[in-house]
Motif scaffolding. Structure first.
Motif, PDB file in Angstrom:
ATOM      1  N   TYR A   1     -26.731  46.347   3.467  1.00 54.61           N
ATOM      2  CA  TYR A   1     -27.588  45.237   3.025  1.00 54.61           C
ATOM      3  C   TYR A   1     -27.235  44.822   1.593  1.00 54.61           C
ATOM      4  CZ  TYR A   1     -30.222  47.044   6.998  1.00 54.61           C
ATOM      5  OH  TYR A   1     -30.599  47.492   8.244  1.00 54.61           O
ATOM      6  N   PRO A   2     -26.006  44.341   1.374  1.00 56.14           N
ATOM      7  CA  PRO A   2     -25.573  44.037  -0.003  1.00 56.14           C
ATOM      8  C   PRO A   2     -26.359  42.918  -0.661  1.00 56.14           C
ATOM      9  CG  PRO A   2     -23.981  43.233   1.610  1.00 56.14           C
ATOM     10  CD  PRO A   2     -24.955  44.071   2.363  1.00 56.14           C
ATOM     11  N   SER A   3     -26.708  41.872   0.090  1.00 58.91           N
ATOM     12  CA  SER A   3     -27.379  40.731  -0.540  1.00 58.91           C
ATOM     13  C   SER A   3     -28.794  41.081  -0.985  1.00 58.91           C
ATOM     14  CB  SER A   3     -27.420  39.535   0.416  1.00 58.91           C
ATOM     15  OG  SER A   3     -28.138  39.858   1.596  1.00 58.91           O
ATOM     16  N   GLN A   4     -29.493  41.917  -0.198  1.00 58.38           N
ATOM     17  CA  GLN A   4     -30.867  42.278  -0.557  1.00 58.38           C
ATOM     18  C   GLN A   4     -30.928  43.371  -1.612  1.00 58.38           C
ATOM     19  OE1 GLN A   4     -29.697  42.144   2.546  1.00 58.38           O
ATOM     20  NE2 GLN A   4     -30.980  40.778   3.779  1.00 58.38           N
ATOM     21  N   ARG A   5     -29.928  44.258  -1.661  1.00 55.44           N
ATOM     22  CA  ARG A   5     -29.992  45.424  -2.537  1.00 55.44           C
ATOM     23  C   ARG A   5     -29.122  45.304  -3.790  1.00 55.44           C
ATOM     24  NH1 ARG A   5     -31.936  50.287  -0.684  1.00 55.44           N
ATOM     25  NH2 ARG A   5     -30.356  51.375  -1.939  1.00 55.44           N
ATOM     26  N   LYS A   6     -28.031  44.541  -3.730  1.00 52.98           N
ATOM     27  CA  LYS A   6     -27.089  44.529  -4.848  1.00 52.98           C
ATOM     28  C   LYS A   6     -27.020  43.184  -5.569  1.00 52.98           C
ATOM     29  CE  LYS A   6     -23.379  46.989  -4.667  1.00 52.98           C
ATOM     30  NZ  LYS A   6     -22.020  47.469  -4.349  1.00 52.98           N
ATOM     31  N   SER A   7     -27.224  42.083  -4.851  1.00 49.33           N
ATOM     32  CA  SER A   7     -27.168  40.774  -5.483  1.00 49.33           C
ATOM     33  C   SER A   7     -28.372  40.593  -6.402  1.00 49.33           C
ATOM     34  CB  SER A   7     -27.152  39.667  -4.424  1.00 49.33           C
ATOM     35  OG  SER A   7     -26.018  39.777  -3.594  1.00 49.33           O
ATOM     36  N   ILE A   8     -28.129  40.087  -7.611  1.00 43.66           N
ATOM     37  CA  ILE A   8     -29.238  39.875  -8.542  1.00 43.66           C
ATOM     38  C   ILE A   8     -30.083  38.693  -8.089  1.00 43.66           C
ATOM     39  CG2 ILE A   8     -29.874  39.436 -10.935  1.00 43.66           C
ATOM     40  CD1 ILE A   8     -27.199  40.632 -11.788  1.00 43.66           C
ATOM     41  N   LEU A   9     -29.426  37.601  -7.675  1.00 42.44           N
ATOM     42  CA  LEU A   9     -30.143  36.426  -7.195  1.00 42.44           C
ATOM     43  C   LEU A   9     -29.996  36.305  -5.687  1.00 42.44           C
ATOM     44  CD1 LEU A   9     -29.343  33.660  -9.846  1.00 42.44           C
ATOM     45  CD2 LEU A   9     -31.081  35.456  -9.887  1.00 42.44           C
ATOM     46  N   LYS A  10     -30.979  35.698  -5.054  1.00 48.66           N
ATOM     47  CA  LYS A  10     -30.960  35.520  -3.603  1.00 48.66           C
ATOM     48  C   LYS A  10     -31.845  34.354  -3.204  1.00 48.66           C
ATOM     49  CE  LYS A  10     -32.176  39.769  -3.375  1.00 48.66           C
ATOM     50  NZ  LYS A  10     -32.486  40.076  -4.792  1.00 48.66           N
ATOM     51  N   GLU A  11     -31.654  33.892  -1.990  1.00 44.54           N
ATOM     52  CA  GLU A  11     -32.494  32.814  -1.478  1.00 44.54           C
ATOM     53  C   GLU A  11     -33.845  33.369  -1.018  1.00 44.54           C
ATOM     54  OE1 GLU A  11     -31.628  29.566  -1.587  1.00 44.54           O
ATOM     55  OE2 GLU A  11     -29.827  30.285  -2.631  1.00 44.54           O
ATOM     56  N   LEU A  12     -34.861  32.502  -0.967  1.00 47.99           N
ATOM     57  CA  LEU A  12     -36.140  32.905  -0.399  1.00 47.99           C
ATOM     58  C   LEU A  12     -35.936  33.287   1.066  1.00 47.99           C
ATOM     59  CD1 LEU A  12     -38.493  30.164  -1.887  1.00 47.99           C
ATOM     60  CD2 LEU A  12     -38.710  32.629  -2.281  1.00 47.99           C
ATOM     61  N   PRO A  13     -36.642  34.306   1.569  1.00 47.20           N
ATOM     62  CA  PRO A  13     -36.441  34.740   2.959  1.00 47.20           C
ATOM     63  C   PRO A  13     -37.133  33.848   3.984  1.00 47.20           C
ATOM     64  CG  PRO A  13     -38.070  36.123   1.891  1.00 47.20           C
ATOM     65  CD  PRO A  13     -37.539  35.208   0.825  1.00 47.20           C
TER      66      PRO A  13
ATOM     67  N   GLY B   1     -35.441  38.127  -7.926  1.00 47.72           N
ATOM     68  CA  GLY B   1     -34.288  37.248  -8.075  1.00 47.72           C
ATOM     69  C   GLY B   1     -34.262  36.070  -7.131  1.00 47.72           C
ATOM     70  N   CYS B   2     -35.360  35.809  -6.423  1.00 50.23           N
ATOM     71  CA  CYS B   2     -35.383  34.680  -5.491  1.00 50.23           C
ATOM     72  C   CYS B   2     -35.345  33.355  -6.261  1.00 50.23           C
ATOM     73  CB  CYS B   2     -36.626  34.728  -4.615  1.00 50.23           C
ATOM     74  SG  CYS B   2     -36.521  35.944  -3.281  1.00 50.23           S
ATOM     75  N   VAL B   3     -34.476  32.466  -5.816  1.00 53.58           N
ATOM     76  CA  VAL B   3     -34.317  31.158  -6.457  1.00 53.58           C
ATOM     77  C   VAL B   3     -35.385  30.217  -5.904  1.00 53.58           C
ATOM     78  CG1 VAL B   3     -32.779  29.192  -6.817  1.00 53.58           C
ATOM     79  CG2 VAL B   3     -31.853  31.525  -6.780  1.00 53.58           C
TER      80      VAL B   3
END
Length: 494
Positions: A89-101, A124-126
């Motif tokens: 789960y790289p995007s949820q655990r490692k990415s600082i920014l992410k899209e709203l789910p 980090g949700c934009v």
């Protein structure tokens, strides 16, 4: 003595004979029983044996009903588990920014700056963006990267914020460009690293940036290399520095990467906001800072400077973070505010206006437009405060299970950004979020680390905000046929 030994041997023989005769007599007695009596005795014995086996089975199976038997992972196992989740789960655990789910209608905000972004600092949700990937010089916001390195080295014990920093000649204010922001460092001054950080955060001193860079790395060139290495480690691929103060237009970044950095910076070093970025002003140099030949002047030479952030003390909850200006990027602002435990971060670049008065007016307008909208439209639900750290599930039909349990752990534990849908305020909506946990009563026939065995749904009414997998924290091999049979029998009790 021989007579005594003979008598003892004789007695032992008699005892053995007596025991044998008793066994034979019991067996003979059973044989002499009638057929009905024999059936009764055998039935009673069978019932007693069954009762003993049943009690033993119940006692054994009850050990699968006590979650306290769930054993913690070793340090090595925990590292392996977290590494596995980071890979899955790289995007949820490692990415600082992410899209709203979840899907939302794009906000139509009146933002004057050429580039902007707004994020929820907790995850980090934009929430909003405008030309967020345009490459622009950061100007003095670059000084945040200088402070980040100082805090990092201090946390590792390499330096202390109370260290007295030697001031190289080129860091003296008289040697800075005429239009540079200054802390007003000078020859022979005695200044600590902590004071230099305040000079960076409040007065945006280019002279302080040079002094810190030389102290940390021995030279500005070496320090700039360190800045770029830290950017690479954070995944900021479009951010690059050629000097530490932000004065040079060849320093480059984007609004998105600045927001990501600010999110990580505040998360790792919240004291930066508490002690430095929220400070309303600075007076320097005080008498304690002066060289011996100027001590007689006392505090009379101190220059008073207000924090360059125009929203500090004006916007509710605003406590940072940094402004920047050079002609090539115009008026930049990295802004943060916190209310009721919820923090947002915005970055605006290429701000409008001619002169600092108009430039600050644009900063205030854009910052207010985004922040007020964020606090009205969203709030946070924190799963870590509301839910258990894990769910212990019996591992049946597996071998070498130690504590007989596997822990199902949420694959990530980020706060959930909750939209304002039905409550009187966004905070009311956040308080109404329900966590619906779906998981099996037990896992049969082996367990695999990182495998999904359930899920948590965060719901606001009938709206699913986010679904998080529940994953096994360890691996158990499938038991042999006898072990699986026992596991199948135990499963009947669940």
């Amino acid at each position: 003595m021989a007579k005594v030994k003979f008598i003892s041997d004789f007695d032992d023989g008699e005892n053995k004979k007596t025991k044998t005769e008793k066994k034979e007599s019991v067996f003979n007695l059973f044989l002499r029983l009638s057929a009905g009596a024999k059936i009764f005795v055998l039935s009673a014995f069978s019932l007693l044996l069954l009762a003993i086996l049943t009690f033993a089975f119940i006692s054994y199976s009850d050990t699968f009903k006590n979650p306290d038997n769930a054993r913690p992972l070793s340090e090595e196992q925990l590292l392996e588990f977290n590494s596995t989740l980071d890979t899955l789960y790289p995007s949820q655990r490692k990415s600082i920014l992410k899209e709203l789910p979840y899907s939302v209608t794009k906000a139509n905000l009146d933002v004057w700056a050429g580039a902007a972004i707004l994020i929820d600092a907790s995850n980090g949700c934009v929430l909003f963006e405008k030309n967020a990937d345009e490459i622009i010089p950061p100007a003095s916001i670059a000084k945040l990267f200088v402070m980040y390195i100082v805090f990092k080295d201090a946390a590792e014990g390499k330096i202390s914020l109370d260290d007295v920093v030697p001031l190289p000649e080129r860091s003296w204010a008289i040697n800075m460009p005429k239009d540079a922001s200054l802390m007003f460092l000078g020859q022979g001054q005695v200044v600590t690293l902590r004071e230099l950080l305040k000079g960076l955060a409040v007065a945006s001193g280019n002279d302080a940036a040079i002094a810190v860079a030389d102290y940390i790395s021995g030279s500005t060139k070496a320090f700039v290399q360190r800045m770029n290495e830290e950017c690479a480690a954070l995944g900021l691929t479009h951010t690059h520095f050629v000097e530490p103060s932000g004065y040079d237009e060849h320093n480059l970044t984007t609004a998105r990467e600045l927001a990501a950095f600010c999110c990580e910076y505040i998360k790792r070093f919240p004291q930066s906001v508490e002690e430095f970025h929220s400070a309303p002003s600075i007076k320097y140099p005080m008498e304690k800072n002066l060289p011996s030949w100027l001590k007689s002047k006392g505090d009379s030479t101190a220059i008073y400077q207000r924090n360059t952030n125009p929203l500090l003390g004006v916007m509710e909850g605003c406590d940072g973070i940094k402004t920047g200006f050079i002609y090539e990027s115009r008026y930049n602002l990295a802004l943060t505010a916190k209310r009721n435990g919820v923090r947002y971060i915005s970055v605006t670049m290429m701000g409008t206006g001619v002169g600092s008065k108009q430039g600050n007016a644009g900063r205030v307008h854009d910052g207010t437009e985004m922040m007020e909208w964020a606090f009205q439209s969203f709030a946070d639900f924190d799963p870590k405060a509301e839910l258990p750290e894990y769910y212990a599930i019996p591992a049946l039909g597996s071998k070498n299970t130690n504590g007989k349990f596997v822990k199902l752990v949420p694959a990530w534990k980020n706060a959930v950004t909750v939209p304002h849908i039905s409550g009187s305020t966004a905070l009311d909506d956040a308080k109404s979020v329900k966590a619906v946990v779906n998981m099996p009563r037990f896992i049969y026939g082996g367990v695999k680390m990182g495998e999904t065995y359930g899920q948590i749904q965060y719901k606001l009414g009938d709206t699913v905000l986010e679904t998080v997998p529940l994953v096994a924290d360890r691996t158990y091999e499938k038991a042999g046929i006898f072990g699986r049979m026992i596991g199948a029998l135990v499963s009947w009790r669940f």
